[in-house]
Design an enzyme around this catalytic site. Structure first.
Site, short mmCIF file in Angstrom:
data_model
loop_
_atom_site.label_atom_id
_atom_site.label_comp_id
_atom_site.label_asym_id
_atom_site.label_seq_id
_atom_site.Cartn_x
_atom_site.Cartn_y
_atom_site.Cartn_z
N ASP A 156 20.30 33.32 0.65
CA ASP A 156 20.40 32.89 2.05
C ASP A 156 21.35 33.80 2.82
OD1 ASP A 156 18.76 30.50 1.77
OD2 ASP A 156 20.43 29.64 0.66
N ARG A 194 25.73 22.55 -3.42
CA ARG A 194 25.64 21.57 -2.34
C ARG A 194 26.70 20.48 -2.41
NH1 ARG A 194 20.74 18.53 -3.27
NH2 ARG A 194 19.87 20.62 -3.41
N ASP A 220 22.72 37.62 -3.45
CA ASP A 220 22.65 36.27 -2.91
C ASP A 220 21.34 36.17 -2.12
OD1 ASP A 220 23.56 33.66 -1.99
OD2 ASP A 220 23.98 34.64 -0.08
N SER A 277 21.37 27.49 -4.43
CA SER A 277 20.30 26.59 -4.01
C SER A 277 19.36 26.20 -5.15
CB SER A 277 19.47 27.25 -2.90
OG SER A 277 18.36 26.44 -2.56
N GLY A 288 27.64 29.11 0.67
CA GLY A 288 27.56 29.75 -0.63
C GLY A 288 27.88 28.85 -1.81
#
Length: 240
Positions: free
Chosen positions: A16, A63, A14, A138, A60
Site C-alpha cells: 500500500d 490492523r 511494501d 494486510s 504500516g
C-alpha cells in the site's frame, strides 16, 4: 544499479502506497471508522482522526496493533476481543474488523491501481535478475495484488496471514522483512526495503538492511529520513 548499492540481491516491497494506490484508501477507512467511534463515545466535540494520527499510529502496522496504538494515544483502553468480533464491537478487534469492512468496500467500489512508476521499476528489477518479495501487514494483500494485475511479480509474499501463522512481530519490528529475505535466501545486508510508512522504514533500519528506500507520497520526506530511510523518492521511477 537501480539506484541501489552494490551487493543488493533482493528487493522487498511494501504494498500500500509503494506498489498500489491504496494507502489513501486505507487512510480514509481508518478515519471513517475512528471518527464514527469517537463521535459515539465523546459526542460532536470529539477530536477527529487526522493524517498525522494515521502516519504516527496506524500506517504500516498490523490492523489490530494500529487500533491499539491510536486508542492508547487518546488515553482509551478497550478489551482486545477476538478476530471473530462483529465489526464495530467495542473491542480492539471489533474496531479493526469495522475498518477492514470499510476498506474492502472502498476497494470494491473504486478498484485498485498500481503506480506506473512502480511497474517500470519492477520491470527493471526483473530484467536485472534480482529476487523479489512483497511484505505487507494486510490480510487482503493477495486480493489487492490480483486486482492490480501484479500478483505474479513476486516470488514471496509475506502478508497478514503469514504474520499470524509464523507469529511474526509486525512493523516497526523488522521480523516480516527479515522473514521475506530469508525466504529468498538473502542476508539483510543483501536486501533493499521499499516503504512509504514511518513504521516500515523503522523496520528496515532495525533490521540492518542494505538499503531502505522511503517512498514519499504524502509530503513526509524529512520524517521518512529521520525514521531510517537511506534515500527518499516520490516515485520508484526516480531510481531508474
Amino acid at each position: 544499479m537501480l539506484g541501489l548499492p552494490d551487493g543488493i540481491r533482493a528487493c522487498l516491497f511494501d504494498m500500500d502506497g509503494v506498489l498500489t494506490e491504496t494507502a489513501t484508501v486505507h487512510a480514509r477507512a481508518w478515519k471513517s471508522m475512528f471518527d464514527d467511534y469517537l463521535r459515539g463515545r465523546e459526542g460532536e466535540g470529539f477530536e477527529p482522526f487526522s493524517q498525522d494520527d494515521y502516519d504516527r499510529y496506524v500506517d504500516g502496522k498490523p490492523r489490530y496493533d494500529g487500533v491499539k496504538s491510536f486508542l492508547a494515544a487518546r488515553g482509551i483502553e478497550l478489551p482486545q476481543g477476538t478476530p471473530d468480533d462483529p465489526p464495530g464491537a467495542e473491542t480492539v478487534d471489533g474496531l479493526g474488523n469495522r475498518k477492514n469492512e470499510l476498506v474492502l468496500q472502498l476497494i470494491h467500489d473504486e478498484g485498485v491501481k498500481a503506480y506506473p512508476g512502480s511497474i517500470r521499476y519492477l520491470d527493471a528489477v526483473a530484467k536485472a535478475g534480482l529476487r523479489t518479495a512483497v511484505v505487507s501487514s494486510s490480510a487482503n494483500c493477495a486480493d489487492v495484488l490480483r486486482a492490480a494485475g501484479i500478483e505474479d511479480r513476486f516470488e514471496v509474499r509475506v502478508d497478514g496471514h503469514v504474520v499470524d501463522d509464523q507469529r511474526l512481530k509486525g512493523k516497526p519490528a523488522p521480523d516480516t522483512y527479515l522473514h521475506a529475505a530469508q525466504q529468498l535466501g538473502a542476508e539483510a545486508a543483501q536486501a533493499a526495503v521499499f516503504e512509504d510508512a514511518l513504521s516500515g522504514v523503522e523496520a528496515g533500519r532495525e533490521g540492518h538492511f542494505g538499503c531502505v528506500v522511503g517512498v514519499d507520497r504524502v509530503g513526509q520526506a524529512e520524517a521518512l529520513a529521520e525514521h531510517g530511510a537511506s534515500v527518499v523518492v516520490k516515485d520508484l521511477a526516480e531510481l531508474l
